[in-house]
Design an enzyme around this catalytic site. Structure first.
Site, PDB file in Angstrom:
ATOM      1  CB  SER A 142      -0.736   0.000   1.177  1.00  0.00           C
ATOM      2  OG  SER A 142      -1.372   1.399   1.363  1.00  0.00           O
ATOM      3  CE1 TYR A 155      -3.970  -2.637   5.271  1.00  0.00           C
ATOM      4  CE2 TYR A 155      -3.481  -0.307   5.012  1.00  0.00           C
ATOM      5  CZ  TYR A 155      -3.790  -1.715   4.664  1.00  0.00           C
ATOM      6  OH  TYR A 155      -3.808  -1.627   3.151  1.00  0.00           O
TER       7      TYR A 155
HETATM    8  N1  LIG Z   1      -8.821  -0.425  -0.811  1.00  0.00           N
HETATM    9  C1  LIG Z   1      -7.706   0.462  -0.571  1.00  0.00           C
HETATM   10  O1  LIG Z   1      -7.827   1.548  -0.502  1.00  0.00           O
HETATM   11  C2  LIG Z   1      -6.167  -0.372  -0.443  1.00  0.00           C
HETATM   12  C3  LIG Z   1      -5.190   0.665  -0.506  1.00  0.00           C
HETATM   13  C4  LIG Z   1      -4.010   0.011  -0.401  1.00  0.00           C
HETATM   14  C5  LIG Z   1      -3.552  -1.459  -0.335  1.00  0.00           C
HETATM   15  N2  LIG Z   1      -4.718  -2.148  -0.448  1.00  0.00           N
HETATM   16  C6  LIG Z   1      -4.606  -3.478  -0.047  1.00  0.00           C
HETATM   17  O2  LIG Z   1      -5.043  -4.372  -1.230  1.00  0.00           O
HETATM   18  C7  LIG Z   1      -5.458  -5.547  -0.588  1.00  0.00           C
HETATM   19  C8  LIG Z   1      -6.953  -6.064  -1.272  1.00  0.00           C
HETATM   20  O3  LIG Z   1      -7.686  -5.180  -0.568  1.00  0.00           O
HETATM   21  P1  LIG Z   1      -8.996  -4.612  -1.188  1.00  0.00           P
HETATM   22  O4  LIG Z   1      -9.033  -3.060  -1.196  1.00  0.00           O
HETATM   23  O5  LIG Z   1      -9.289  -5.207  -2.533  1.00  0.00           O
HETATM   24  O6  LIG Z   1     -10.058  -5.029  -0.124  1.00  0.00           O
HETATM   25  P2  LIG Z   1     -11.484  -5.953  -0.113  1.00  0.00           P
HETATM   26  O7  LIG Z   1     -12.412  -5.525  -1.035  1.00  0.00           O
HETATM   27  O8  LIG Z   1     -11.749  -5.751   1.451  1.00  0.00           O
HETATM   28  O9  LIG Z   1     -10.843  -7.154  -0.454  1.00  0.00           O
HETATM   29  C9  LIG Z   1     -10.067  -8.019   0.606  1.00  0.00           C
HETATM   30  C10 LIG Z   1      -9.939  -9.288   0.060  1.00  0.00           C
HETATM   31  O10 LIG Z   1      -8.947 -10.113   0.853  1.00  0.00           O
HETATM   32  C11 LIG Z   1      -9.931 -11.450   1.589  1.00  0.00           C
HETATM   33  N3  LIG Z   1      -9.599 -11.708   3.032  1.00  0.00           N
HETATM   34  C12 LIG Z   1      -9.989 -10.810   4.091  1.00  0.00           C
HETATM   35  N4  LIG Z   1      -9.574 -11.397   5.256  1.00  0.00           N
HETATM   36  C13 LIG Z   1      -9.246 -12.688   4.770  1.00  0.00           C
HETATM   37  C14 LIG Z   1      -8.973 -13.890   5.572  1.00  0.00           C
HETATM   38  N5  LIG Z   1      -8.802 -13.669   6.864  1.00  0.00           N
HETATM   39  N6  LIG Z   1      -8.805 -15.007   4.889  1.00  0.00           N
HETATM   40  C15 LIG Z   1      -8.797 -15.087   3.619  1.00  0.00           C
HETATM   41  N7  LIG Z   1      -9.078 -13.957   2.874  1.00  0.00           N
HETATM   42  C16 LIG Z   1      -9.332 -12.911   3.551  1.00  0.00           C
HETATM   43  C17 LIG Z   1     -11.249 -10.852   1.413  1.00  0.00           C
HETATM   44  O11 LIG Z   1     -12.239 -12.092   1.184  1.00  0.00           O
HETATM   45  P3  LIG Z   1     -13.111 -12.993   2.124  1.00  0.00           P
HETATM   46  O12 LIG Z   1     -13.602 -11.672   3.049  1.00  0.00           O
HETATM   47  O13 LIG Z   1     -14.013 -13.616   1.088  1.00  0.00           O
HETATM   48  O14 LIG Z   1     -12.192 -13.892   2.853  1.00  0.00           O
HETATM   49  C18 LIG Z   1     -11.139 -10.185   0.170  1.00  0.00           C
HETATM   50  O15 LIG Z   1     -11.252 -10.966  -1.216  1.00  0.00           O
HETATM   51  C19 LIG Z   1      -5.304  -5.502   0.627  1.00  0.00           C
HETATM   52  O16 LIG Z   1      -3.966  -6.358   0.889  1.00  0.00           O
HETATM   53  C20 LIG Z   1      -5.046  -4.194   0.999  1.00  0.00           C
HETATM   54  O17 LIG Z   1      -4.476  -4.003   2.234  1.00  0.00           O
HETATM   55  C21 LIG Z   1      -6.070  -1.690  -0.356  1.00  0.00           C
END
Ligand SMILES: NC(=O)c1ccc[n+]([C@@H]2O[C@H](COP(=O)([O-])OP(=O)(O)OC[C@H]3O[C@@H](n4cnc5c(N)ncnc54)[C@H](OP(=O)(O)O)[C@@H]3O)[C@@H](O)[C@H]2O)c1
Length: 263
Positions: A142, A155
């Site tokens: 991130s 985080y």
């Molecule tokens: N959105 C942002 O602003 C942002 C910015 C920077 C970095 N990121 C990073 O991008 C990555 C993806 O996040 P996103 O934004 O796409 O968020 P998201 O829409 O909440 O998706 C998160 C994914 O991780 C899975 N996950 C969460 N907890 C889990 C667990 N205990 N076991 C297995 N799977 C799990 C969820 O699936 P289930 O709930 O089905 O398990 C979901 O598929 C993350 O590493 C996040 O830190 C996001």
């Protein structure tokens, strides 16, 4: 799995950036191992991608905060005879609030998922990649990785680990045929902020990127063998500015952007 197509294993493929990465890898002629807790969403995605691209998917509904989950996943892909050419460590979550008041269990689960599981899966799949002299790993960090993050302290710190770990092993693996790429998205429109209880953060008022664009940036960097990619020009500029500013000021600005619009 259909022979001839390489396989990409993607954690967190049920929503957001991981789901878009799965669609891209399917379009780019990969079979998939789809991992997350929500099995229904993964099965729905597997069926969508089979119809659209003839992609074969192994669906693993797993809670990646379970310490045994990485070994279970390796066992499942080994039993199915699937060589994993691409490992995408995307699953992650955040928790908004003051560290002293946040639920301890959730803090520790964040470290388990964002750091320990990512490290564990990487270590488990590296030997087969090294033996084949080919493979690629995409770790999702991130822009949080570039500075301390008051109100999301754990985080931000987990993402600093992902960035530094990825850059270090990318260096160690140079010339081995295995590449490591770290994708650093800024604020992106996914389920992330709702789940982190962080929808009121000022940062979100400054604009978000869409998950598809972020995923495309990550895919391109992986194919190009780039060690780090920051998605979006504005995010790149902010990450660079941090390098030349006093750390106390950087932390104070991070706090201001993390604060709730209501505060
Ligand atoms: N959105 C942002 O602003 C942002 C910015 C920077 C970095 N990121 C990073 O991008 C990555 C993806 O996040 P996103 O934004 O796409 O968020 P998201 O829409 O909440 O998706 C998160 C994914 O991780 C899975 N996950 C969460 N907890 C889990 C667990 N205990 N076991 C297995 N799977 C799990 C969820 O699936 P289930 O709930 O089905 O398990 C979901 O598929 C993350 O590493 C996040 O830190 C996001």
């Amino acid at each position: 799995m259909e022979s001839g197509k390489p396989t990409a294993l993607i954690t967190g493929a049920s929503f957001g950036i991981g789901l878009e990465l799965a669609r891209i890898f399917a379009r780019e002629k990969h079979n998939l191992v789809l991992v997350a807790r929500t099995g229904d969403k993964l099965r729905q995605l597997a069926s969508e991608l089979e119809k659209a691209h003839g992609t074969r998917s192994l669906v693993l509904a797993v809670d990646l905060t379970d310490a045994g989950s990485p070994a279970y996943i390796l066992d499942q892909t080994t039993r199915a005879g699937i060589p994993v050419e691409v490992l995408v460590n995307n699953a992650g979550f955040g928790q908004y609030g003051l560290f002293a008041e946040n639920d301890l269990e959730e803090c520790l689960k964040q470290i388990q998922l964002n750091i320990t599981t990512l490290t564990h899966l990487t270590r488990l799949y590296l030997p087969e990649m090294l033996e084949r002299k080919s493979g690629s790993i995409l770790n999702v960090a991130s822009t949080a990785a570039f500075q301390p993050g008051p109100l999301m302290a754990v985080y931000f710190a987990t993402k600093a680990y992902v960035l530094h770990f990825s850059e270090a092993i990318a260096n160690e693996l140079a010339g081995s045929g295995v590449t490591v790429t770290c994708l650093c998205p800024g604020a992106t429109a996914t389920e992330f902020h709702k789940r982190a209880n962080a929808t009121a953060m000022r940062l979100l008022g400054m604009g978000t990127m869409d998950a598809r664009t972020v995923a495309e940036d990550g895919y391109r960097a992986l194919v190009g063998g780039k060690p780090v990619v920051i998605s979006g020009l504005k995010n790149w500029a902010i990450a660079q500015s941090v390098r030349f500013s006093p750390r106390k000021l950087v932390t104070a600005i991070a706090r201001a952007t993390q604060e709730s619009k209501r505060e």
